[in-house]
Write a protein that holds these residues in place. Sequence first.
Motif, mmCIF file in Angstrom:
data_model
loop_
_atom_site.group_PDB
_atom_site.id
_atom_site.type_symbol
_atom_site.label_atom_id
_atom_site.label_comp_id
_atom_site.label_asym_id
_atom_site.label_seq_id
_atom_site.Cartn_x
_atom_site.Cartn_y
_atom_site.Cartn_z
ATOM 1 N N PRO A 88 42.742 -13.421 8.102
ATOM 2 C CA PRO A 88 43.333 -13.327 6.648
ATOM 3 C C PRO A 88 43.298 -12.112 6.102
ATOM 4 O O PRO A 88 42.317 -11.216 6.350
ATOM 5 C CB PRO A 88 42.653 -14.407 6.034
ATOM 6 N N TYR A 111 36.961 -17.544 -10.609
ATOM 7 C CA TYR A 111 38.104 -16.918 -10.081
ATOM 8 C C TYR A 111 38.970 -17.541 -8.926
ATOM 9 O O TYR A 111 38.312 -18.032 -8.023
ATOM 10 C CB TYR A 111 37.892 -15.446 -9.635
ATOM 11 N N TYR A 132 35.089 -20.858 -5.676
ATOM 12 C CA TYR A 132 33.837 -21.099 -5.386
ATOM 13 C C TYR A 132 33.171 -21.962 -6.458
ATOM 14 O O TYR A 132 33.659 -22.173 -7.496
ATOM 15 C CB TYR A 132 32.997 -19.652 -5.363
ATOM 16 N N GLN A 152 41.501 -19.728 -2.638
ATOM 17 C CA GLN A 152 39.878 -19.677 -2.448
ATOM 18 C C GLN A 152 39.356 -19.445 -3.661
ATOM 19 O O GLN A 152 39.811 -18.716 -4.547
ATOM 20 C CB GLN A 152 39.527 -18.823 -1.345
ATOM 21 N N GLN A 210 43.382 -11.206 -5.845
ATOM 22 C CA GLN A 210 41.937 -11.386 -6.013
ATOM 23 C C GLN A 210 41.703 -11.616 -7.434
ATOM 24 O O GLN A 210 42.484 -11.159 -8.376
ATOM 25 C CB GLN A 210 40.767 -10.247 -5.638
ATOM 26 N N GLU A 211 40.459 -12.395 -7.914
ATOM 27 C CA GLU A 211 40.254 -12.655 -9.327
ATOM 28 C C GLU A 211 41.391 -13.096 -10.314
ATOM 29 O O GLU A 211 41.828 -12.421 -11.138
ATOM 30 C CB GLU A 211 39.720 -11.298 -9.916
ATOM 31 N N PHE A 236 38.106 -23.585 0.283
ATOM 32 C CA PHE A 236 39.574 -22.977 0.503
ATOM 33 C C PHE A 236 40.403 -24.188 0.143
ATOM 34 O O PHE A 236 40.233 -25.302 0.189
ATOM 35 C CB PHE A 236 39.629 -22.631 1.927
ATOM 36 N N ARG A 291 31.694 -21.636 -1.219
ATOM 37 C CA ARG A 291 33.200 -21.015 -1.459
ATOM 38 C C ARG A 291 34.019 -22.323 -0.799
ATOM 39 O O ARG A 291 33.637 -23.014 0.032
ATOM 40 C CB ARG A 291 33.276 -20.060 -0.359
ATOM 41 N N TYR A 320 46.504 -19.100 1.606
ATOM 42 C CA TYR A 320 45.246 -19.838 1.275
ATOM 43 C C TYR A 320 44.653 -19.464 -0.017
ATOM 44 O O TYR A 320 44.571 -18.283 -0.247
ATOM 45 C CB TYR A 320 44.184 -19.778 2.273
ATOM 46 N N THR A 334 43.662 -10.375 1.923
ATOM 47 C CA THR A 334 43.653 -10.753 0.542
ATOM 48 C C THR A 334 44.918 -10.167 -0.165
ATOM 49 O O THR A 334 45.158 -9.282 0.068
ATOM 50 C CB THR A 334 42.359 -10.272 -0.304
ATOM 51 N N TYR A 390 44.762 -15.501 0.038
ATOM 52 C CA TYR A 390 44.819 -14.822 1.302
ATOM 53 C C TYR A 390 45.941 -15.086 2.081
ATOM 54 O O TYR A 390 46.722 -16.160 2.170
ATOM 55 C CB TYR A 390 43.763 -15.356 2.272
ATOM 56 N N GLN A 415 41.288 -16.612 -5.563
ATOM 57 C CA GLN A 415 41.856 -15.509 -4.699
ATOM 58 C C GLN A 415 42.890 -16.307 -3.668
ATOM 59 O O GLN A 415 42.926 -17.577 -3.683
ATOM 60 C CB GLN A 415 40.658 -15.092 -3.694
#
Lengths: 118, 111
Positions: B45, B33, B94, B92, B50-51, B102, B100, B90, B47, B37, B35
């Motif tokens: 920051p 996923y 993983y 992000q 997400q996902e 960025f 993680r 930003y 969010t 920010y 994300q």
Amino acid sequence: DVQLVESGGGLIQPGGSLRLSCAASGLTVSTNYMSWVRQAPGKGLEWVSVLYSGGSTYYADAVKGRFTISRDNSKNTLYLQMNSLRAEDSAVYYCARERRLKYFFENWGQGTLVTVSS
Amino acid sequence: NFMLTQPHSVSESPGKTVTISCTRNSGSIASNYVQWYQQRPGSAPTTVIQEDNQRPSGVPDRFSGSIDSSSNSASLSISGLKTEDEADYYCQSYDSSNHRVFGGGTKLTVL
């Protein structure tokens, strides 16, 4: 409401050590994935380390072997022990709670500034 | 490990739509996923996506996220731009080593 409050930053000489704290309220540190993220002045975000609820820890290559993440369950506090500090470690350090098993940052503290300089 | 590359800056006029890209240099963008920010000066920051494409509660539906496997990139679109949207953004994700990652960040100017 979740609140994360970092402390412990300051001016430190190269090669020195510093311990950052992140006091949490509205969540239990020990049952969450907790990370440290830093941001050098005028630069972007950089992930530093994560501590999983089960106790596993992971570090960015830039800090591995020098930084240690830990927690005190009785104080509901996350820590970052930083040793052998370098000028390039100068940054605002944010504590962040991750959405469990989703690997993104859901709550952030306001950060604490670390300056490494002689 | 992989890297996420974003444009350094974008600018657009109020009321318009802007899209910020985030390109993954190795491995599939769809593997993990993404994300997004938003960071305003002097603030932590928050969010906005997400996902890949889910908006947290409280984020206006002017913000949307998507991924494009053909370009191996994720995108953040903001429609009906407002001056308050001016900020750094930003992406992000993983990796399989529990790291993680960025993107370098994009400065959005609404002029």
